[in-house]
Motif scaffolding. Structure first.
Motif, PDB file in Angstrom:
ATOM      1  N   LEU A   1     -11.139  15.602   8.166  1.00  0.00           N
ATOM      2  CA  LEU A   1      -9.934  15.140   8.966  1.00  0.00           C
ATOM      3  C   LEU A   1      -9.144  16.656   8.218  1.00  0.00           C
ATOM      4  CD1 LEU A   1      -9.180  12.020   9.466  1.00  0.00           C
ATOM      5  CD2 LEU A   1      -9.339  13.738  11.065  1.00  0.00           C
ATOM      6  N   ARG A   2      -9.150  16.495   6.886  1.00  0.00           N
ATOM      7  CA  ARG A   2      -8.585  18.479   6.426  1.00  0.00           C
ATOM      8  C   ARG A   2      -9.370  19.838   6.476  1.00  0.00           C
ATOM      9  NH1 ARG A   2      -5.013  18.308   2.283  1.00  0.00           N
ATOM     10  NH2 ARG A   2      -5.597  19.257   1.180  1.00  0.00           N
ATOM     11  N   GLU A   3     -10.440  19.298   6.041  1.00  0.00           N
ATOM     12  CA  GLU A   3     -11.355  20.473   6.105  1.00  0.00           C
ATOM     13  C   GLU A   3     -12.224  20.970   6.688  1.00  0.00           C
ATOM     14  OE1 GLU A   3     -11.354  21.098   3.637  1.00  0.00           O
ATOM     15  OE2 GLU A   3      -9.678  20.879   1.702  1.00  0.00           O
TER      16      GLU A   3
ATOM     17  N   ARG B 162      -0.315  18.535   8.413  1.00  0.00           N
ATOM     18  CA  ARG B 162      -2.019  17.872   7.331  1.00  0.00           C
ATOM     19  C   ARG B 162      -2.048  16.615   6.781  1.00  0.00           C
ATOM     20  NH1 ARG B 162      -6.277  20.336   7.530  1.00  0.00           N
ATOM     21  NH2 ARG B 162      -5.742  20.885   5.671  1.00  0.00           N
ATOM     22  N   LEU B 163      -3.470  15.769   7.176  1.00  0.00           N
ATOM     23  CA  LEU B 163      -3.027  15.121   6.035  1.00  0.00           C
ATOM     24  C   LEU B 163      -3.333  15.342   5.281  1.00  0.00           C
ATOM     25  CD1 LEU B 163      -6.222  12.346   7.613  1.00  0.00           C
ATOM     26  CD2 LEU B 163      -6.293  13.307   4.916  1.00  0.00           C
TER      27      LEU B 163
ATOM     28  N   HIS C  59     -11.305  11.137   5.997  1.00  0.00           N
ATOM     29  CA  HIS C  59     -10.493  12.218   5.245  1.00  0.00           C
ATOM     30  C   HIS C  59     -10.424  13.294   5.034  1.00  0.00           C
ATOM     31  CE1 HIS C  59      -8.352   8.195   4.136  1.00  0.00           C
ATOM     32  NE2 HIS C  59      -8.043   8.368   5.627  1.00  0.00           N
ATOM     33  N   LEU C  60     -10.980  13.489   4.311  1.00  0.00           N
ATOM     34  CA  LEU C  60     -12.045  15.083   3.790  1.00  0.00           C
ATOM     35  C   LEU C  60     -12.328  15.859   5.393  1.00  0.00           C
ATOM     36  CD1 LEU C  60     -13.259  17.454   1.482  1.00  0.00           C
ATOM     37  CD2 LEU C  60     -15.266  16.360   2.069  1.00  0.00           C
TER      38      LEU C  60
ATOM     39  N   VAL D  87      -5.550   5.733   1.384  1.00  0.00           N
ATOM     40  CA  VAL D  87      -5.993   6.709   1.065  1.00  0.00           C
ATOM     41  C   VAL D  87      -6.468   6.195  -0.559  1.00  0.00           C
ATOM     42  CG1 VAL D  87      -5.184   7.962   1.742  1.00  0.00           C
ATOM     43  CG2 VAL D  87      -4.073   6.487  -0.097  1.00  0.00           C
TER      44      VAL D  87
ATOM     45  N   PRO E 133     -18.154  11.030   0.891  1.00  0.00           N
ATOM     46  CA  PRO E 133     -17.663  12.519   1.413  1.00  0.00           C
ATOM     47  C   PRO E 133     -19.100  13.244   0.934  1.00  0.00           C
ATOM     48  CG  PRO E 133     -16.078  11.788  -0.886  1.00  0.00           C
ATOM     49  CD  PRO E 133     -17.044  10.848  -0.009  1.00  0.00           C
TER      50      PRO E 133
ATOM     51  N   GLY F 214      -3.431   5.709   6.927  1.00  0.00           N
ATOM     52  CA  GLY F 214      -3.518   4.175   5.967  1.00  0.00           C
ATOM     53  C   GLY F 214      -4.611   3.394   7.321  1.00  0.00           C
TER      54      GLY F 214
ATOM     55  N   VAL G 161     -11.681   8.100  11.954  1.00  0.00           N
ATOM     56  CA  VAL G 161     -10.711   7.107  12.011  1.00  0.00           C
ATOM     57  C   VAL G 161     -10.179   7.397  10.129  1.00  0.00           C
ATOM     58  CG1 VAL G 161     -10.684   4.815  11.884  1.00  0.00           C
ATOM     59  CG2 VAL G 161     -11.869   5.209  12.705  1.00  0.00           C
ATOM     60  N   PRO G 162      -8.962   6.784   9.984  1.00  0.00           N
ATOM     61  CA  PRO G 162      -8.107   7.165   8.964  1.00  0.00           C
ATOM     62  C   PRO G 162      -8.419   5.826   8.424  1.00  0.00           C
ATOM     63  CG  PRO G 162      -6.368   7.328  10.330  1.00  0.00           C
ATOM     64  CD  PRO G 162      -8.415   7.289  10.987  1.00  0.00           C
ATOM     65  N   GLY G 163      -8.207   5.659   7.094  1.00  0.00           N
ATOM     66  CA  GLY G 163      -8.224   4.087   6.121  1.00  0.00           C
ATOM     67  C   GLY G 163      -7.523   4.327   4.788  1.00  0.00           C
TER      68      GLY G 163
ATOM     69  N   TYR H  94       0.671  -0.932  -0.168  1.00  0.00           N
ATOM     70  CA  TYR H  94      -0.170  -0.096  -0.283  1.00  0.00           C
ATOM     71  C   TYR H  94       0.874   0.968  -0.227  1.00  0.00           C
ATOM     72  CZ  TYR H  94      -2.320   3.767   2.456  1.00  0.00           C
ATOM     73  OH  TYR H  94      -3.409   5.067   2.752  1.00  0.00           O
TER      74      TYR H  94
END
Lengths: 401, 401
Positions: free
Chosen positions: B301-303, A308-309, B298-299, B289, B264, A287, B285-287, A157
């Motif tokens: 966590l960024r925005e 930043r992610l 992820h959106l 990409v 999203p 990840g 929770v991330p995963g 990955y």
């Protein structure tokens, strides 16, 4: 080669400074003391490289430890022969040596002057010089670069994501900066090269013997369109501690650093922290939380202020790029006809039964809308095949939600 | 059932307020106008539920649209029969209906009063009532909860992580709050139930017909130790827009909201934004990409300003624990003496040391309370065995938290 021009904001070198002598002194000093040394850099800025070399040879350096280690090196080899060998080696390779006076010297490295050294890692001052090898113009070093770094032992990955990022960054004209290691470093370079981009590999050993040798064909490809860079002269070995010293150059050269995969104790996280401390953009790719290879990235995103992610090249460019011009489009799900329905029509659609037809006034009661509103929007819903008109009323149609 | 007690900070109801009439009026109003309606809620706070119902019947509500939709509903059914049917349905199920006057009413919901409504989603005011069904004490709703939400169409990864989070949170005494959907919601409940914890499922339909029916056995398990909650009366259908209206209750009930997987455009992200707007902790929770199922996380966590990355239950607890030191976790959903402590006593208990005795004035300094307050509440804590008086001061006692 080192020119005699005077960079802005630096103290004048000793009167009668000779560029060739300055260069030779820098080469010898970089060999006598590991690069980035706080005292050596300060003295060179205050006096000159030739003057500091004279102090060193006379045993006149401050701090007993520094004096002793310099004396030991001086006993081991003749400084003039070291400089000759380094320059001869560079000439054979077609490599250059850049010093802070040169036009191609990346001014970004001077930011390292302001980096707070820690007790654990004091070698954070700017390099005295850079050995540079490869077909790209040396000015590439001062251009728009993004560092993509991470674990050697990466997952499939991580390798995939690093390659993708390298490709996407190069495609949009950004230079990828990284080390030369297996794993994330190599994947990032490969991605950039595949996109026809230039990459910069900053090494912890001589540019004549890029390490590890298992990446030899990759280094050949980098040399063809990019640059190999090192603070250590041709012939220098990749001692373990040199990777940490080298990391500050990666962090400083690039506008931002992305960690793709890392363990919590990874050197890549040290590079990320350096980048943040230098006012660069610190980024990490998330990840699976179930993968040990991403724990360092998640740790950085939780603990590193300002980290930043980033999930793709467009995110990275948004972070490092000029705000506005490089703003990444927000990922959106597919818009459906339902999203474009006027509110009344959406409210009516909600209550139209799936199988047993309802009359318009029953729909009106269920939706809490006047009958005339219901009668106005039903034909639209029927046109869209969302609702079907049957004897005695309305049911959901073939394109029902 | 609704009591006649007057919650602090709310205007007095109309003179001669009758609890049973107030309850029936709230039931009818919740059926006449979808819950959370800005105007209806304001009028109920200003006058009373019975008065607003009188206005509605007389066609005296402001705004033509509201008047018309209420009139349409009134034509469709008799309000008295609606209230009778709802109460009879609840009685058959052993369900209760809570109103803001009740001791078990979760005060956290009142924060919704201050939430800024948007043009697209104006239904953000507090519920007029809550239908509650299940074996857990109703006070569970006011305890320490974390919302775990996300996509129905989740990946095996998302399901695994949600189950793990639910388990880890329940194991540490936190109540899991979620919806009743397939995917992340169900996985979070299952994890909590496996740990022997109590969970709260907030529904967008009646508590007699939890939706979707494919989760029937899960709902049975939730009922055995936790609660099903809804603003809609028994018999109400899960109309599509009700899920968005419902989401604000999930966000408000919990100290923080974790999105595990989301697209999203997911409703889970709307819940996250609501949580943030309410001053709750917003977490994702991330995963990978490369997975579409994690793009919404992820959106966010960024925005989303302040959104925090969490990788495991310990991270979540660290985040929500920081949020409110006054949120003592409820062990396994059972109310403990800690939940009934007056604020001063709770503040003192916080700072009493576990082993080395502290004198009353040291406790006073640590708690930031006057010595006389500390001396007043310490005997209570000693009586409860939470604190032990020893020579030279106070330490935590045998029933320490």
């Amino acid at each position: 080669m080192a020119s005699g021009t005077q960079p802005a904001g630096r103290p004048a070198p000793a009167a009668g400074g000779d560029p060739a002598a300055d260069l030779r002194a820098r080469i010898v000093l970089s060999w006598l003391v590991e690069p980035g040394h706080r005292i050596i850099h300060s003295l060179v800025e205050r006096y000159s490289a030739t003057a500091v070399l004279d102090f060193a040879r006379a045993g006149d350096l401050p701090e007993p430890r520094l004096r002793e280690s310099v004396a030991a090196r001086l006993r081991a080899a003749d400084p003039d022969r070291v400089a000759d060998a380094a320059l001869a080696g560079a000439a054979r390779l077609g490599a250059d040596v850049l010093t802070p006076g040169d036009d191609a010297w990346p001014a970004a490295l001077d930011d390292l002057r302001h980096l707070e050294s820690t007790a654990r890692d004091g070698n954070t001052r700017p390099p005295l010089l850079l050995w540079v090898r490869g077909e790209a113009p040396r000015t590439l070093l001062g251009g728009a670069g993004v560092a993509v770094v991470g674990a050697r032992a990466c997952s499939p990955y991580g390798s995939h994501v690093a390659t993708d990022l390298g490709y996407g960054l190069a495609e949009r004209g950004w230079t990828v900066v990284s080390g030369g290691a297996f794993g994330i470093d190599a994947a990032a370079h490969r991605g950039a090269l595949t996109a026809g981009g230039a990459t910069v590999a900053v090494l912890a050993c001589g540019v004549d013997r890029p390490y590890p040798s298992g990446n030899a064909s990759l280094f050949e490809r980098i040399l063809a369109t990019g640059l190999l860079v090192s603070e250590w002269p041709p012939g220098a070995a990749p001692h373990r501690h040199r990777f940490l010293v080298r990391n500050r150059v990666i962090a400083a050269l690039a506008a931002g650093t992305v960690v793709v995969e890392a363990s919590p104790r990874s050197g890549a996280l040290a590079t990320l922290r350096r980048a943040a401390a230098l006012g660069r953009v610190a980024m990490a790719v998330p990840g699976p939380v179930t993968a040990a290879t991403s724990t360092g990235c998640h740790l950085a995103l939780r603990e590193e202020p300002g980290a930043r992610l980033v999930a793709r090249a467009a995110d990275v460019i948004e972070e490092v790029g000029r705000w506005g011009a490089d703003l990444a489009p927000l990922p959106r799900g597919r818009e459906t006809v339902l999203d474009r329905l006027p509110p009344d029509a959406a409210a009516v659609l909600e209550v139209v039964p799936p199988s047993r037809p309802a009359a318009a006034d029953a729909v009106s009661g269920a939706a809490g809308l006047p009958v005339r509103t219901v009668l106005r929007v039903l034909p639209l819903l029927v046109d869209l095949d969302l609702v079907r008109a049957v004897d005695g009323g309305y049911v959901l149609g073939p394109r029902r939600p």
